[in-house]
Write an enzyme that holds these catalytic residues in place. Structure first.
Site, PDB file in Angstrom:
ATOM      1  N   ASN A 149     -65.537  19.770  -9.161  1.00  0.00           N
ATOM      2  CA  ASN A 149     -66.925  19.339  -9.411  1.00  0.00           C
ATOM      3  C   ASN A 149     -67.624  20.087 -10.546  1.00  0.00           C
ATOM      4  O   ASN A 149     -68.599  19.585 -11.092  1.00  0.00           O
ATOM      5  CB  ASN A 149     -67.745  19.404  -8.112  1.00  0.00           C
ATOM      6  CG  ASN A 149     -67.923  20.808  -7.614  1.00  0.00           C
ATOM      7  OD1 ASN A 149     -67.055  21.651  -7.784  1.00  0.00           O
ATOM      8  ND2 ASN A 149     -69.049  21.073  -6.994  1.00  0.00           N
ATOM      9  N   LYS A 172     -55.441  27.900 -11.756  1.00  0.00           N
ATOM     10  CA  LYS A 172     -54.945  26.639 -11.181  1.00  0.00           C
ATOM     11  C   LYS A 172     -56.170  25.743 -10.967  1.00  0.00           C
ATOM     12  O   LYS A 172     -56.864  25.852  -9.964  1.00  0.00           O
ATOM     13  CB  LYS A 172     -54.258  26.935  -9.851  1.00  0.00           C
ATOM     14  CG  LYS A 172     -53.157  25.986  -9.412  1.00  0.00           C
ATOM     15  CD  LYS A 172     -53.487  24.525  -9.465  1.00  0.00           C
ATOM     16  CE  LYS A 172     -54.079  23.994  -8.193  1.00  0.00           C
ATOM     17  NZ  LYS A 172     -54.692  22.644  -8.353  1.00  0.00           N
ATOM     18  N   GLY A 225     -63.701  25.906  -3.352  1.00  0.00           N
ATOM     19  CA  GLY A 225     -63.243  24.599  -2.883  1.00  0.00           C
ATOM     20  C   GLY A 225     -63.669  24.368  -1.450  1.00  0.00           C
ATOM     21  O   GLY A 225     -64.674  24.935  -0.999  1.00  0.00           O
ATOM     22  N   GLY A 230     -59.798  26.887   1.878  1.00  0.00           N
ATOM     23  CA  GLY A 230     -60.202  28.293   1.793  1.00  0.00           C
ATOM     24  C   GLY A 230     -59.662  29.110   2.954  1.00  0.00           C
ATOM     25  O   GLY A 230     -59.168  30.228   2.764  1.00  0.00           O
ATOM     26  N   GLU A 247     -65.422  30.774  -2.171  1.00  0.00           N
ATOM     27  CA  GLU A 247     -66.706  30.052  -2.222  1.00  0.00           C
ATOM     28  C   GLU A 247     -66.419  28.648  -1.728  1.00  0.00           C
ATOM     29  O   GLU A 247     -65.614  27.934  -2.332  1.00  0.00           O
ATOM     30  CB  GLU A 247     -67.253  30.010  -3.649  1.00  0.00           C
ATOM     31  CG  GLU A 247     -67.739  31.345  -4.167  1.00  0.00           C
ATOM     32  CD  GLU A 247     -68.900  31.925  -3.382  1.00  0.00           C
ATOM     33  OE1 GLU A 247     -69.556  31.186  -2.617  1.00  0.00           O
ATOM     34  OE2 GLU A 247     -69.130  33.140  -3.502  1.00  0.00           O
ATOM     35  N   CYS A 281     -71.888  22.042  -4.354  1.00  0.00           N
ATOM     36  CA  CYS A 281     -71.833  22.805  -3.104  1.00  0.00           C
ATOM     37  C   CYS A 281     -73.232  23.235  -2.691  1.00  0.00           C
ATOM     38  O   CYS A 281     -73.481  23.499  -1.527  1.00  0.00           O
ATOM     39  CB  CYS A 281     -70.914  24.001  -3.260  1.00  0.00           C
ATOM     40  SG  CYS A 281     -71.319  24.958  -4.715  1.00  0.00           S
ATOM     41  N   GLN A 328     -63.077  10.135  -2.357  1.00  0.00           N
ATOM     42  CA  GLN A 328     -64.395  10.740  -2.117  1.00  0.00           C
ATOM     43  C   GLN A 328     -65.428   9.649  -1.824  1.00  0.00           C
ATOM     44  O   GLN A 328     -66.289   9.807  -0.952  1.00  0.00           O
ATOM     45  CB  GLN A 328     -64.812  11.591  -3.320  1.00  0.00           C
ATOM     46  CG  GLN A 328     -66.129  12.322  -3.143  1.00  0.00           C
ATOM     47  CD  GLN A 328     -66.106  13.379  -2.049  1.00  0.00           C
ATOM     48  OE1 GLN A 328     -65.219  14.222  -1.997  1.00  0.00           O
ATOM     49  NE2 GLN A 328     -67.082  13.337  -1.140  1.00  0.00           N
ATOM     50  N   GLU A 380     -70.218  18.673   5.804  1.00  0.00           N
ATOM     51  CA  GLU A 380     -70.453  18.463   4.372  1.00  0.00           C
ATOM     52  C   GLU A 380     -69.917  17.086   3.952  1.00  0.00           C
ATOM     53  O   GLU A 380     -68.772  16.754   4.223  1.00  0.00           O
ATOM     54  CB  GLU A 380     -69.745  19.551   3.564  1.00  0.00           C
ATOM     55  CG  GLU A 380     -70.060  19.471   2.082  1.00  0.00           C
ATOM     56  CD  GLU A 380     -69.306  20.509   1.262  1.00  0.00           C
ATOM     57  OE1 GLU A 380     -68.088  20.645   1.449  1.00  0.00           O
ATOM     58  OE2 GLU A 380     -69.953  21.175   0.436  1.00  0.00           O
ATOM     59  N   GLU A 459     -69.896  36.301  -6.626  1.00  0.00           N
ATOM     60  CA  GLU A 459     -69.490  35.976  -7.981  1.00  0.00           C
ATOM     61  C   GLU A 459     -70.700  36.150  -8.900  1.00  0.00           C
ATOM     62  O   GLU A 459     -71.835  36.152  -8.463  1.00  0.00           O
ATOM     63  CB  GLU A 459     -69.021  34.522  -8.066  1.00  0.00           C
ATOM     64  CG  GLU A 459     -67.822  34.249  -7.191  1.00  0.00           C
ATOM     65  CD  GLU A 459     -67.030  33.039  -7.643  1.00  0.00           C
ATOM     66  OE1 GLU A 459     -66.195  33.183  -8.549  1.00  0.00           O
ATOM     67  OE2 GLU A 459     -67.231  31.946  -7.089  1.00  0.00           O
TER      68      GLU A 459
END
Ligand code: NAD
Length: 478
Positions: A149, A172, A225, A230, A247, A281, A328, A380, A459
């Site tokens: 995204n 990646k 992701g 995760g 995250e 997110c 999606q 989500e 981050e």
């Protein structure tokens, strides 16, 4: 046909197989082919990063500054061109695409400065005559695994600090957006970085991801992701004793109080929930509204939604681009049905749209009359879908906002200093916004969440040093 290749040990390669890169605004438009690395190539990328690690760890702050500054400069110069590529492969509108590219350039510039502004401590020991110094050192090889995204900003906010603090990298990127990663790798390849210090491997995460998360020469993994991926990465990193930073998802609340400026509340909610097709997110997916303003807020939101132009991301008139892909889109439409089935009322949108070009278009959905326990308010969606929860007062709004397994960003629209101050203190989230959308952050300050949204150090900004360095404490007796 443009080929988006792998970059390993300073050389470009085709990969073991290729997949097409499709424009979600026009599925007839094949942007190029993307290299899928084999597991052996992923291993070669780690070996290359490992071999380059001592050289880059020994680089001077000036060398690091020069490399990062050059990367930032070229990104900023090519902002429109790269923004167009990004919009073409991901589907966000041109203004958002070039804005994201600009952000990536700014991040490299910021970390160029950070490479020079290193800090440490020199202290007196508790033992007479002994001094102590505390310094930060690189971690080593870091694997960076990124989602689709934000195809250039998220790689940038991981690569830039990784290199600034002297680490070497294997990136990646997500399979859906190989073009932006390839463009970034090309720019990095010309920056003066030693061969092997930065490597790019494309392909399926479930295939080559485990190579990166289990290889003994990878010392840290930074992932952005979904929650299930995760969690798997966290397990693999724990097993192999790697540093890990995650995250993940969000279900971000936007509280609108009776005393809010309605114009601000509508603008912030519209932006937060639906811009970038809701694929952020930090999107405001739960609109928690007190009863005195509820009906006016819903009426104004519905009016505003009617005017939003959904269409081809590359058309400058478009305000909401397509959903990223068929899968999606199906998920987004499913959640509208689930919400309806649970008793929610679709006040606007929620259906697939046909446009001149074949693409994954959806009318942004506003769902009212929902309650906190419904799936639409707990899971989500990651699309242009927002639900409204009516509450009695501020206390109930705060409780509902915090009643969630995620804790990334949390917003409030109010003219009351008292409520804004209380919300900043009590919102269970890593980021709090007052009279601003929950999405849209600065690049020089920490980014991250609490609860199920994030794991490990923050981050961005100076806080990025926590993850990308390890601390050494040295004692000296002269
Ligand atoms: P995803 O989890 O499907 O994929 C993310 C990355 O992980 C991709 O590169 C994928 O190939 C890789 N991957 C998949 N399986 C793997 C495995 N077994 N081992 C290693 N890597 C693997 O997520 P997505 O669909 O690309 O992105 C959407 C998600 O990202 C949403 O949940 C969204 O909330 C989240 N997101 C979070 C933030 C944040 O900062 N919190 C920012 C953007 C997106």
């Amino acid at each position: 046909m443009t080929e988006f290749r792998n970059f390993i040990a300073g050389s470009w390669s085709e990969g073991a197989s290729q997949s097409p890169n499709i424009n979600p605004s026009d599925t007839r438009d094949v942007i190029g082919t993307a290299a899928r690395a084999s597991r052996a190539e992923a291993e070669a990328a780690v070996e290359a990063a490992h071999a380059a690690a001592p050289l880059w760890a020994a680089s001077t702050p000036q060398q690091r500054f020069d490399v990062l500054d050059r990367i930032g400069t070229e990104i900023l110069e090519r902002r429109e061109e790269l923004g167009r590529l990004l919009s073409r492969e991901e589907g966000k509108i041109l203004a958002e695409g070039s804005g994201e590219v600009m952000r990536a350039g700014q991040i490299f510039k910021f970390f160029a400065g950070e490479a020079l502004r290193q800090t440490g401590d020199v202290l007196a020991s508790v033992r007479p005559g002994v001094t102590v110094d505390v310094r930060r050192e690189p971690v080593g090889v870091v694997a960076l695994i990124t989602p689709w995204n934000f195809p250039i900003a998220i790689p940038a906010w991981k690569i830039a600090p990784a290199l600034a603090y002297g680490n070497t990298v294997v990136l990646k990127p997500a399979e859906l957006v190989p073009g932006s990663a390839h463009a970034l790798a090309e720019i990095i390849s010309r920056s003066g970085l030693p061969a092997g210090a930065f490597n790019l491997v494309g392909g399926k995460g479930s295939d080559i991801g485990p190579v990166l998360t289990s290889h003994p020469k990878v010392k840290a993994v930074s992932f952005t992701g979904s929650v299930p991926t995760g969690r798997g990465i966290a397990r693999a990193c724990a097993e192999n004793l790697k540093k890990v930073q995650l995250e993940m998802g969000g279900k971000n609340p936007m509280v609108v109080l009776d005393d809010a400026d309605l114009d601000i509340a509508v603008a912030a909610s519209l932006n937060g929930a639906f811009f970038s097709t809701g694929q952020r997110c930090t999107a405001s997916s739960r609109l928690i509204v007190t009863e005195g303003i509820h009906d006016r807020f819903v009426a104004r939101m519905t009016e505003a939604l009617k005017k939003l132009v959904v269409g081809d991301a590359l058309d400058p008139a478009t305000q909401i681009g397509p959903v990223v892909d068929e899968r999606q889109l199906a998920q987004d439409l499913d959640y509208v049905d689930i919400a309806r089935g649970e008793g929610g009322k679709v006040a606007f949108g929620g259906e697939r749209l046909n446009r001149e070009k074949p693409g994954f278009y959806m009318a942004p959905a506003l769902i009212t009359e929902t309650t906190p326990g419904m799936r639409i308010n707990r899971e989500e969606v990651f699309g242009p879908v927002a639900s409204v929860i009516r509450v009695k007062d501020y206390d109930e709004a705060l409780a509902v906002a915090n009643d969630c397994e995620f804790g990334l960003s949390s917003g409030i629209c109010t003219t009351s200093l008292k409520y804004a101050s209380d919300f900043k203190a009590k919102a269970q989230a890593g980021m709090v916004m007052v009279n601003l959308p929950t999405a849209g952050v600065d690049y020089h300050v920490p980014f991250g969440g609490t609860k199920g949204s994030s794991f490990g150090p923050r981050e961005q900004g100076r806080y990025a040093a926590e993850f990308y360095t390890t601390v050494k404490t040295a004692y000296t007796q002269p």
